[in-house]
Write a protein that holds these residues in place. Structure first.
Motif, PDB file in Angstrom:
ATOM      1  N   ILE A   1      28.643  53.343  35.625  1.00  0.00           N
ATOM      2  CA  ILE A   1      28.543  52.898  37.011  1.00  0.00           C
ATOM      3  C   ILE A   1      29.920  53.065  37.639  1.00  0.00           C
ATOM      4  O   ILE A   1      30.900  52.481  37.168  1.00  0.00           O
ATOM      5  CB  ILE A   1      28.053  51.435  37.086  1.00  0.00           C
ATOM      6  N   TYR A   2      29.989  53.899  38.664  1.00  0.00           N
ATOM      7  CA  TYR A   2      31.267  54.287  39.255  1.00  0.00           C
ATOM      8  C   TYR A   2      31.646  53.343  40.388  1.00  0.00           C
ATOM      9  O   TYR A   2      30.953  53.278  41.402  1.00  0.00           O
ATOM     10  CB  TYR A   2      31.197  55.737  39.736  1.00  0.00           C
ATOM     11  N   LEU A   3      32.751  52.631  40.173  1.00  0.00           N
ATOM     12  CA  LEU A   3      33.223  51.600  41.094  1.00  0.00           C
ATOM     13  C   LEU A   3      34.699  51.824  41.405  1.00  0.00           C
ATOM     14  O   LEU A   3      35.559  51.046  40.996  1.00  0.00           O
ATOM     15  CB  LEU A   3      33.030  50.210  40.476  1.00  0.00           C
ATOM     16  N   MET A   4      35.015  52.884  42.113  1.00  0.00           N
ATOM     17  CA  MET A   4      36.407  53.252  42.380  1.00  0.00           C
ATOM     18  C   MET A   4      37.188  52.125  43.037  1.00  0.00           C
ATOM     19  O   MET A   4      38.363  51.926  42.760  1.00  0.00           O
ATOM     20  CB  MET A   4      36.447  54.517  43.249  1.00  0.00           C
ATOM     21  N   GLY A   5      36.559  51.360  43.899  1.00  0.00           N
ATOM     22  CA  GLY A   5      37.254  50.314  44.639  1.00  0.00           C
ATOM     23  C   GLY A   5      37.785  49.169  43.813  1.00  0.00           C
ATOM     24  O   GLY A   5      38.684  48.458  44.245  1.00  0.00           O
ATOM     25  N   VAL A   6      37.272  48.959  42.606  1.00  0.00           N
ATOM     26  CA  VAL A   6      37.797  47.869  41.770  1.00  0.00           C
ATOM     27  C   VAL A   6      39.103  48.271  41.087  1.00  0.00           C
ATOM     28  O   VAL A   6      39.770  47.444  40.489  1.00  0.00           O
ATOM     29  CB  VAL A   6      36.766  47.363  40.726  1.00  0.00           C
ATOM     30  N   TYR A   7      39.487  49.524  41.203  1.00  0.00           N
ATOM     31  CA  TYR A   7      40.698  50.053  40.593  1.00  0.00           C
ATOM     32  C   TYR A   7      41.936  49.791  41.452  1.00  0.00           C
ATOM     33  O   TYR A   7      43.054  49.790  40.959  1.00  0.00           O
ATOM     34  CB  TYR A   7      40.507  51.558  40.365  1.00  0.00           C
ATOM     35  N   PHE A   8      41.751  49.552  42.735  1.00  0.00           N
ATOM     36  CA  PHE A   8      42.881  49.343  43.635  1.00  0.00           C
ATOM     37  C   PHE A   8      43.590  48.027  43.322  1.00  0.00           C
ATOM     38  O   PHE A   8      42.934  47.026  43.010  1.00  0.00           O
ATOM     39  CB  PHE A   8      42.424  49.341  45.099  1.00  0.00           C
ATOM     40  N   PRO A   9      44.923  47.996  43.426  1.00  0.00           N
ATOM     41  CA  PRO A   9      45.680  46.768  43.114  1.00  0.00           C
ATOM     42  C   PRO A   9      45.213  45.552  43.917  1.00  0.00           C
ATOM     43  O   PRO A   9      45.182  44.439  43.392  1.00  0.00           O
ATOM     44  CB  PRO A   9      47.125  47.129  43.474  1.00  0.00           C
ATOM     45  N   GLU A  10      44.817  45.764  45.166  1.00  0.00           N
ATOM     46  CA  GLU A  10      44.393  44.651  46.019  1.00  0.00           C
ATOM     47  C   GLU A  10      43.133  43.964  45.515  1.00  0.00           C
ATOM     48  O   GLU A  10      42.873  42.809  45.836  1.00  0.00           O
ATOM     49  CB  GLU A  10      44.128  45.127  47.461  1.00  0.00           C
ATOM     50  N   SER A  11      42.313  44.674  44.775  1.00  0.00           N
ATOM     51  CA  SER A  11      41.045  44.107  44.318  1.00  0.00           C
ATOM     52  C   SER A  11      41.060  43.737  42.837  1.00  0.00           C
ATOM     53  O   SER A  11      40.074  43.216  42.328  1.00  0.00           O
ATOM     54  CB  SER A  11      39.905  45.089  44.590  1.00  0.00           C
ATOM     55  N   LYS A  12      42.177  43.956  42.164  1.00  0.00           N
ATOM     56  CA  LYS A  12      42.237  43.777  40.707  1.00  0.00           C
ATOM     57  C   LYS A  12      41.882  42.357  40.262  1.00  0.00           C
ATOM     58  O   LYS A  12      41.053  42.182  39.367  1.00  0.00           O
ATOM     59  CB  LYS A  12      43.622  44.153  40.197  1.00  0.00           C
ATOM     60  N   ASP A  13      42.493  41.337  40.863  1.00  0.00           N
ATOM     61  CA  ASP A  13      42.235  39.956  40.444  1.00  0.00           C
ATOM     62  C   ASP A  13      40.777  39.566  40.664  1.00  0.00           C
ATOM     63  O   ASP A  13      40.146  38.968  39.794  1.00  0.00           O
ATOM     64  CB  ASP A  13      43.156  38.980  41.174  1.00  0.00           C
ATOM     65  N   LYS A  14      40.246  39.912  41.829  1.00  0.00           N
ATOM     66  CA  LYS A  14      38.841  39.591  42.140  1.00  0.00           C
ATOM     67  C   LYS A  14      37.905  40.324  41.171  1.00  0.00           C
ATOM     68  O   LYS A  14      36.960  39.736  40.643  1.00  0.00           O
ATOM     69  CB  LYS A  14      38.539  39.990  43.596  1.00  0.00           C
ATOM     70  N   ALA A  15      38.195  41.602  40.908  1.00  0.00           N
ATOM     71  CA  ALA A  15      37.360  42.382  39.988  1.00  0.00           C
ATOM     72  C   ALA A  15      37.411  41.789  38.578  1.00  0.00           C
ATOM     73  O   ALA A  15      36.373  41.671  37.921  1.00  0.00           O
ATOM     74  CB  ALA A  15      37.807  43.839  39.973  1.00  0.00           C
ATOM     75  N   GLU A  16      38.595  41.423  38.118  1.00  0.00           N
ATOM     76  CA  GLU A  16      38.718  40.845  36.772  1.00  0.00           C
ATOM     77  C   GLU A  16      37.940  39.539  36.653  1.00  0.00           C
ATOM     78  O   GLU A  16      37.298  39.278  35.630  1.00  0.00           O
ATOM     79  CB  GLU A  16      40.181  40.649  36.409  1.00  0.00           C
ATOM     80  N   ALA A  17      37.977  38.710  37.701  1.00  0.00           N
ATOM     81  CA  ALA A  17      37.222  37.450  37.686  1.00  0.00           C
ATOM     82  C   ALA A  17      35.716  37.722  37.628  1.00  0.00           C
ATOM     83  O   ALA A  17      34.982  37.050  36.899  1.00  0.00           O
ATOM     84  CB  ALA A  17      37.574  36.615  38.915  1.00  0.00           C
ATOM     85  N   LEU A  18      35.259  38.701  38.377  1.00  0.00           N
ATOM     86  CA  LEU A  18      33.839  39.061  38.346  1.00  0.00           C
ATOM     87  C   LEU A  18      33.451  39.640  36.989  1.00  0.00           C
ATOM     88  O   LEU A  18      32.405  39.281  36.431  1.00  0.00           O
ATOM     89  CB  LEU A  18      33.516  40.058  39.462  1.00  0.00           C
ATOM     90  N   LEU A  19      34.273  40.518  36.446  1.00  0.00           N
ATOM     91  CA  LEU A  19      33.975  41.127  35.145  1.00  0.00           C
ATOM     92  C   LEU A  19      33.885  40.080  34.040  1.00  0.00           C
ATOM     93  O   LEU A  19      33.082  40.211  33.116  1.00  0.00           O
ATOM     94  CB  LEU A  19      35.018  42.190  34.799  1.00  0.00           C
ATOM     95  N   ALA A  20      34.674  39.024  34.148  1.00  0.00           N
ATOM     96  CA  ALA A  20      34.641  37.946  33.154  1.00  0.00           C
ATOM     97  C   ALA A  20      33.292  37.232  33.157  1.00  0.00           C
ATOM     98  O   ALA A  20      32.888  36.658  32.141  1.00  0.00           O
ATOM     99  CB  ALA A  20      35.769  36.950  33.418  1.00  0.00           C
ATOM    100  N   ARG A  21      32.580  37.286  34.275  1.00  0.00           N
ATOM    101  CA  ARG A  21      31.277  36.630  34.404  1.00  0.00           C
ATOM    102  C   ARG A  21      30.103  37.589  34.244  1.00  0.00           C
ATOM    103  O   ARG A  21      28.944  37.172  34.268  1.00  0.00           O
ATOM    104  CB  ARG A  21      31.163  35.975  35.778  1.00  0.00           C
ATOM    105  N   LEU A  22      30.378  38.884  34.124  1.00  0.00           N
ATOM    106  CA  LEU A  22      29.328  39.904  34.186  1.00  0.00           C
ATOM    107  C   LEU A  22      28.362  39.883  33.005  1.00  0.00           C
ATOM    108  O   LEU A  22      27.165  40.047  33.181  1.00  0.00           O
ATOM    109  CB  LEU A  22      29.965  41.294  34.313  1.00  0.00           C
ATOM    110  N   GLY A  23      28.869  39.720  31.807  1.00  0.00           N
ATOM    111  CA  GLY A  23      28.027  39.852  30.611  1.00  0.00           C
ATOM    112  C   GLY A  23      28.502  41.030  29.784  1.00  0.00           C
ATOM    113  O   GLY A  23      29.634  41.506  29.934  1.00  0.00           O
ATOM    114  N   LYS A  24      27.635  41.525  28.935  1.00  0.00           N
ATOM    115  CA  LYS A  24      27.988  42.563  27.972  1.00  0.00           C
ATOM    116  C   LYS A  24      28.264  43.910  28.658  1.00  0.00           C
ATOM    117  O   LYS A  24      27.352  44.532  29.200  1.00  0.00           O
ATOM    118  CB  LYS A  24      26.851  42.706  26.964  1.00  0.00           C
ATOM    119  N   HIS A  25      29.516  44.348  28.619  1.00  0.00           N
ATOM    120  CA  HIS A  25      29.937  45.584  29.258  1.00  0.00           C
ATOM    121  C   HIS A  25      31.267  46.025  28.661  1.00  0.00           C
ATOM    122  O   HIS A  25      31.887  45.303  27.897  1.00  0.00           O
ATOM    123  CB  HIS A  25      30.121  45.371  30.768  1.00  0.00           C
ATOM    124  N   ARG A  26      31.681  47.217  29.074  1.00  0.00           N
ATOM    125  CA  ARG A  26      33.066  47.637  28.878  1.00  0.00           C
ATOM    126  C   ARG A  26      33.485  48.322  30.166  1.00  0.00           C
ATOM    127  O   ARG A  26      32.653  48.767  30.948  1.00  0.00           O
ATOM    128  CB  ARG A  26      33.248  48.500  27.639  1.00  0.00           C
TER     129      ARG A  26
END
Length: 143
Positions: free
Chosen positions: A83-108
């Motif tokens: 699943i291609y999510l280029m916008g989560v790679y930007f420094p401005e979105s890193k903290d928010k993306a990491e918090a969401l990924l911590a709640r996502l479930g089984k992924h890499r």
């Protein structure tokens, strides 16, 4: 300058997804198409031989390299979905993306690519938030 390899093909997305093995994987494809179409505000287009993309943007790097890419997309690879999510790679979105990924479930996660085996392994509400974050960030960066 080299030719961009992954571009819209005009091929039939429905026919491509109908070839995905397994009823459950095809159902996950349908769910991703519906979700990404809603978030991007555009329908699916086949990019290259195996990426289902939604919307597009033009990028230009400081090196001078430029091209077009899908705003958001996925590929139903044999082992797992990419699943291609280029916008989560930007420094401005890193903290928010990491918090969401911590709640996502089984992924890499790669730099801007989320890998999941099946949608039932993850919280689809969190997936939606990640997709919305990515689309917002890409649009903010590239217009």
């Amino acid at each position: 300058m080299s030719q961009q390899k992954t571009t819209p093909t005009g091929s039939d997305v429905g026919a491509f997804l109908a070839q995905v093995e397994g009823e459950a994987r095809r159902a996950d494809c349908s769910r991703l198409v519906a979700l990404m179409s809603e978030i991007a505000g555009e329908g699916p287009v086949l990019w290259g031989p195996s990426i289902v993309g939604f919307g597009s943007y033009h990028y230009r790097y400081p090196t001078g390299h430029e091209g077009d890419a899908a705003l958001i997309g996925f590929s139903p690879r044999k082992a797992e979905f990419s699943i291609y999510l280029m916008g989560v790679y930007f420094p401005e979105s890193k903290d928010k993306a990491e918090a969401l990924l911590a709640r996502l479930g089984k992924h890499r996660m790669g730099k801007a690519c989320l890998y999941v085996k099946r949608l039932s392994d993850i919280d689809q509400g969190v997936l939606r938030e990640l997709m919305e974050l990515s689309v917002r960030e890409v649009r903010a960066h590239y217009g």
